[in-house]
Design an enzyme around this catalytic site. Structure first.
Site, short mmCIF file in Angstrom:
data_model
loop_
_atom_site.label_atom_id
_atom_site.label_comp_id
_atom_site.label_asym_id
_atom_site.label_seq_id
_atom_site.Cartn_x
_atom_site.Cartn_y
_atom_site.Cartn_z
N PRO A 191 0.80 -1.24 0.00
CA PRO A 191 0.00 0.00 0.00
C PRO A 191 0.83 1.28 0.00
O PRO A 191 0.32 2.33 -0.39
CB PRO A 191 -0.81 -0.13 1.30
CG PRO A 191 0.02 -1.00 2.19
CD PRO A 191 0.71 -1.98 1.27
N LYS A 192 2.10 1.20 0.40
CA LYS A 192 2.93 2.40 0.48
C LYS A 192 4.00 2.46 -0.60
O LYS A 192 4.88 3.32 -0.55
CB LYS A 192 3.59 2.47 1.86
CG LYS A 192 2.60 2.58 3.01
CD LYS A 192 3.31 2.69 4.34
CE LYS A 192 2.31 2.81 5.49
NZ LYS A 192 2.99 2.91 6.81
N SER A 193 3.92 1.58 -1.56
CA SER A 193 4.94 1.54 -2.60
C SER A 193 4.85 2.78 -3.49
O SER A 193 3.77 3.31 -3.75
CB SER A 193 4.77 0.29 -3.46
OG SER A 193 5.78 0.19 -4.44
N GLY A 194 6.02 3.24 -3.97
CA GLY A 194 6.05 4.39 -4.88
C GLY A 194 5.44 5.62 -4.23
O GLY A 194 5.90 6.10 -3.20
N GLY A 210 3.44 -3.43 -6.75
CA GLY A 210 4.42 -2.58 -6.10
C GLY A 210 5.61 -2.36 -7.01
O GLY A 210 5.50 -2.46 -8.23
N ASP A 215 10.16 -2.60 -7.70
CA ASP A 215 11.21 -3.61 -7.81
C ASP A 215 11.63 -4.16 -6.44
O ASP A 215 11.88 -5.36 -6.29
CB ASP A 215 12.43 -3.02 -8.53
CG ASP A 215 12.12 -2.62 -9.96
OD1 ASP A 215 11.19 -3.20 -10.55
OD2 ASP A 215 12.80 -1.72 -10.49
N PHE A 258 9.81 -4.40 -3.75
CA PHE A 258 8.76 -5.27 -3.23
C PHE A 258 8.81 -6.63 -3.91
O PHE A 258 8.66 -7.68 -3.26
CB PHE A 258 7.40 -4.61 -3.45
CG PHE A 258 6.25 -5.33 -2.80
CD1 PHE A 258 6.30 -5.68 -1.46
CD2 PHE A 258 5.12 -5.64 -3.52
CE1 PHE A 258 5.23 -6.34 -0.86
CE2 PHE A 258 4.06 -6.29 -2.94
CZ PHE A 258 4.11 -6.64 -1.60
N PHE A 259 9.04 -6.63 -5.23
CA PHE A 259 9.17 -7.91 -5.93
C PHE A 259 10.40 -8.67 -5.43
O PHE A 259 10.37 -9.90 -5.29
CB PHE A 259 9.28 -7.68 -7.43
CG PHE A 259 9.53 -8.94 -8.21
CD1 PHE A 259 8.55 -9.91 -8.32
CD2 PHE A 259 10.76 -9.17 -8.82
CE1 PHE A 259 8.78 -11.09 -9.02
CE2 PHE A 259 11.00 -10.34 -9.52
CZ PHE A 259 10.00 -11.30 -9.62
N GLU A 295 11.56 -8.66 -2.45
CA GLU A 295 11.16 -9.25 -1.17
C GLU A 295 10.41 -10.56 -1.38
O GLU A 295 10.69 -11.57 -0.71
CB GLU A 295 10.29 -8.26 -0.39
CG GLU A 295 9.81 -8.75 0.95
CD GLU A 295 8.91 -7.75 1.64
OE1 GLU A 295 8.02 -8.18 2.40
OE2 GLU A 295 9.08 -6.54 1.41
#
Length: 589
Positions: free
Chosen positions: A173-176, A231, A233, A235-236, A238
């Protein structure tokens, strides 16, 4: 619409085609229907897809549902491979302005018909790599006729076995810019229409997705056709590490003898687990704790819906930084293999004990400038993506270089741009107009990525028969970067290495030696320029390799792995060719 007895024939043909799946048959289902915003058409379905032909002449100022004017004899259609869903939408009024007089006569007085929508994928004319939604609304006065068409088209789509049915979705939810949840809400109807069941997990903390993937058993993963990250890069990365850390078992990366000796007591461990003899490559078996989940596993794929700050992996694998494009390629079951780099940290700091720690990277591993930027940017996460520009400017002005030792495993196809010591003013040139490398850009259905891909050998680390031993360097570097893919993003439209490939078993090691700030600025400006050539500088070394080792001469060092911090004083890395598969097609242009 008058059926003239064709309704029962249509139903029989539709049922027969549904039972046979029209696989291996050339039978055609056809009938006359109303196409919204067009008029009466003869609709047919065969192995290639849907096709229709206008049965009435349109007025000269009328156009079809795609905005294209057609003559009565001109046919149109859509391939089955470009249809991602079909749905029945009950009866409704047809706007009379969309029909000419002959078609109106075929309808009831209230102009109500039953309708179904064919949802398709089209390519944007302005951006060929971007997919856009296309809809075709067909109608008939008989509800059963419409339902038959829906059933038979769905039966055909069910034969597309590469299309996923169940997916595990992680939303950051907080990505980017903090729009991960909104991005998923935008594309989730595409999955619903395509009848793809999704289990959605909205992460609540850093490392949440890693922990879930690590705790998920192979039996549980077999319920899904893949995992989707909403999300960026990092996040991916992770999710990827949570997946591979418990499933990918392989020998540690190869290393030159002096590197092994420097590890002290752990040298014996490295000697037992990897082949370090130059010229023989690296061997070993890649396996998991469950023999039924061998890697790579083409039917289990990963998807990324971009919602990050750079989204380099999505841009390199789809050609567009567009959530709709990524969602459509996922539901259509597109497939492209992706190299993964295994990074082994041997020491965290110069004083720490030897404690091997394995991490994986899908796009990039960087030290020096890249590590400093990611470290500095962590202080300004509240700024969103702009924090990278701010942090990058601060790090650039600081202009720090680091003493380090690097060893590269040489291969015959290696292309190197060696640096020359001293005489910067005499040797510096922004670009070399002569002797430029011949660049073969990775595209959809890339011949380089698909060449010599023996499925039976994919359970082993990628081995290059042309390995020629190790090439060692020691000096001061502004940055050390390993690009596994091109790493295209908004700040580098052609990427760090324009002709890096998705699955050729190589990474590109870029060493930026200490140089005046103005010279380094020239390199960065070339990165930011389309059709630039950032590797053609005297202080830049470029090595195409399958493995490298690194040892810092300082007390500690910070690496950037796909946008995530990784502290490592001493590490080694190797590439596994096509270790995972993505729901993507590769860029068209």
């Amino acid at each position: 619409m008058e059926s003239n007895g064709d309704d029962s024939i249509l139903r029989d043909e539709a049922v027969a085609s549904s039972n046979a799946g029209i696989a291996g048959e050339t039978s055609v289902v056809s009938a006359n229907l109303i196409l919204d915003r067009v008029g009466e058409v003869a609709l047919a379905l065969d192995l290639d897809g849907l096709s229709w032909k206008l049965l009435e002449r349109l007025p000269s100022d009328r156009s079809d549902c795609c905005g294209v004017k057609r003559s009565p004899s001109e046919a149109a259609g859509i391939r089955l491979a470009d249809i991602y869903a079909v749905e029945f939408i009950d009866h409704a009024l047809i706007p009379e302005s969309n029909l000419s007089n002959p078609a109106r006569c075929l309808l009831r007085e209230d102009s109500q018909i039953y309708r179904f929508i064919v949802h398709g994928v089209e390519r944007s004319k302005c951006h060929p790599c971007r997919c856009i939604l296309g809809t075709y609304v067909f109608g008939h006065k008989d509800q059963q006729v419409c339902q038959m068409w829906v059933n038979v088209i769905n039966s055909c789509l069910d034969q597309e076995l590469q299309r996923p049915k169940n997916l595990l979705v992680f939303v950051h939810p907080k990505s980017g810019k903090g729009n991960g949840r909104t991005t998923w809400e935008t594309v989730s109807p595409i999955f619903s229409r395509a009848k793809v069941h999704t289990k959605v997990i909205v992460t609540e903390r850093a490392g949440h997705a890693f922990d879930v993937m690590l705790a998920t058993t192979n039996e549980e993963l077999k319920q899904y056709d893949g995992v989707v990250a909403v999300g960026g890069d990092g996040f991916f990365n992770e999710i990827l590490n949570g997946f591979l850390s418990s499933r990918h078992k392989a020998p540690y990366p190869p290393a030159p003898t002096d590197f092994v000796q420097s590890l002290g007591d752990c040298g014996d461990v490295l000697m037992r687990n990897t082949n370090i003899r130059g010229g023989e490559g690296h061997s070993g078996t890649c396996y998991t704790d469950d023999t039924q989940f061998l890697l790579p596993k083409e039917e289990f794929r990963f998807g990324i819906i971009p919602a990050g700050s750079t989204d380099a992996i999505v841009i390199c694998t789809t050609g567009a930084r567009d959530p709709v494009t990524s969602a459509l390629q996922i539901v259509m079951g597109k497939n492209v293999p992706l190299d993964i780099a295994q990074i082994v940290r041997w020491r965290t700091t110069a004083e720490s004990k030897v404690e091997p720690c394995v991490r994986y990277a899908a796009s990039f591993a960087g030290y020096g400038f890249y590590g400093d930027v990611i470290t500095e940017s962590e202080k300004y996460r509240w700024m969103g993506p702009k924090r990278y520009d701010y942090a990058g400017t601060k790090v650039f002005l600081r202009h720090r270089s680091y003493e380090a030792e690097v060893a590269v495993l040489r291969v015959n196809s290696e292309e190197t741009h060696p640096a020359e010591e001293g005489h910067w003013r005499r040797h510096f040139r922004a670009l070399r107009s002569l002797n430029k490398r011949q660049k073969v850009i990775c595209r959809a259905n890339c011949e380089i990525c698909t060449a010599n891909r023996d499925v039976s050998s994919q359970s082993k680390p990628y081995s290059h028969p042309g390995e020629m031993g190790w090439l060692s360097f020691k000096g001061r570097y502004l940055s050390v970067g390993a690009a596994i893919i091109a790493c295209r993003n908004g700040r580098a439209p052609d990427g760090l290495v324009a002709d890096a490939h998705l699955a050729d078993g190589f990474m590109h090691l870029i060493l930026i030696k200490d140089c005046p700030r103005a010279f380094y600025l020239g390199h960065l400006l070339q990165l930011a320029k389309r059709d630039g050539d950032p590797l053609n500088f005297e202080f830049v070394e470029h090595h195409k390799t399958s493995a490298f080792t690194f040892r810092s001469s300082g007390k500690s060092s910070i690496w950037n792995l796909d946008g995530e911090l990784f502290q490592a004083h001493q590490l080694s890395a190797q590439v596994f060719r096509g270790l995972i598969n993505l729901f993507a097609s590769g860029p068209l242009v």
